[in-house]
Design an enzyme around this catalytic site. Sequence first.
Site, short mmCIF file in Angstrom:
data_model
loop_
_atom_site.label_atom_id
_atom_site.label_comp_id
_atom_site.label_asym_id
_atom_site.label_seq_id
_atom_site.Cartn_x
_atom_site.Cartn_y
_atom_site.Cartn_z
N THR A 124 0.83 -1.21 0.00
CA THR A 124 0.00 0.00 0.00
C THR A 124 0.86 1.25 0.00
OG1 THR A 124 -1.57 1.27 1.35
CG2 THR A 124 -0.11 -0.21 2.52
N ASP A 125 0.31 2.34 -0.53
CA ASP A 125 1.02 3.62 -0.48
C ASP A 125 1.12 4.16 0.95
OD1 ASP A 125 -1.68 4.22 -0.17
OD2 ASP A 125 -1.75 5.73 -1.74
N GLU A 126 0.32 3.62 1.86
CA GLU A 126 0.32 4.14 3.23
C GLU A 126 1.63 3.90 3.97
OE1 GLU A 126 -3.23 3.77 5.59
OE2 GLU A 126 -4.42 3.22 3.83
N TYR A 150 -1.65 -0.25 11.02
CA TYR A 150 -1.85 -0.96 9.76
C TYR A 150 -0.69 -0.70 8.80
CZ TYR A 150 -3.23 -1.36 4.87
OH TYR A 150 -3.24 -1.62 3.53
N LYS A 154 2.26 -3.31 7.26
CA LYS A 154 2.53 -3.53 5.85
C LYS A 154 3.98 -3.19 5.50
CE LYS A 154 0.07 -4.67 3.03
NZ LYS A 154 -0.22 -6.05 2.52
#
Length: 342
Positions: A124-126, A150, A154
């Site tokens: 994810t870009d997060e 979260y 990741k």
Amino acid sequence: MRLLVTGGAGFIGSNFIRWYLAEHPHDQVINVDLLTYAGNLENLRDVEKNPAYSFVRADINDRRAMREVFGRGVDAVINFAAESHVDRSIESPQAFITTNVHGTLTLLSLALEYGVKRFLQVSTDEVYGSLEPEENPFTEESPLVPSSPYAASKAGADLLAGAFYRTYGLPVVITRCTNNYGPYQFPEKLIPLMIINALEDRPLPVYGDGRQVRDWIFVTDHCRALAAVLRRGRPGEIYNIGGDCERTNLTVVREILKILGKPETLIRFVEDRPGHDRRYALQNTKIKNLGWRPQVAFAAGLAHTVRWYRENREWWQRVTSGAYREYYRRMYGRRLEGKTGD
């Protein structure tokens, strides 16, 4: 090719399996999913009788069960399996470490043991953290500065995947995608939550001032990108998958209301969540060099998504009848109390 897809009963995983089997009918797909609250085999009802598809209910942390799956003969792995909702990670981070980090480690270890030819870690870009409005989009070389449990889980999984490439030579590729939307998305995410609430004339809870910026991509565009990386990506590389479509959350909510012909008075601004990233954006030149481009314009994709939720009320009513409604009350009930009359 025999492809193992983990987390294939979830939103992106199920869309990928459906798309992949249509595009590659001679390949075999094994779907492993634990069927937690966001996993739903109804998402794959149209392919369940396809002889190229098989399903195994298992926890990716269960080494014995996963060893049996790998023992069937697996050429490539796409790891979608993850706890993925930021609010849930703030409330209870342990499950995110268990699934996203330990589960990924189990898969990587077995992929190495069984000589898997390609391991695609879907991220994810997060993991990059937050951008200011004037900053350039993240590149694959940007530092990892995750804001939520979260995102941290990741990032940890990504680092493990990269270490397995560098230490053991496992042919790993990592993708980091922007915000997905489309059919079959669990209704805790922004777009389906707002569509369903608007359809039921319920308040639409918007965090803070609603001006957080996200880059949106229609789920089938993400699927095509993953296939491109699976077949043409270089081992050891990271590929950002950006939709070239930055929108504020408030803009997206207003567009949904406009499509449905609902009033903006349904919008309710609620207390912002802790550590809420202000902006995500990805520079996606690297994956475009593999011949991929986003094809679905946001207006068309959003209209299609709204129409799907409107025409599939029974699907989301079944989904929201249990775990989601309990979660919704817990997360939003206090913030909306006294403001909506609901």
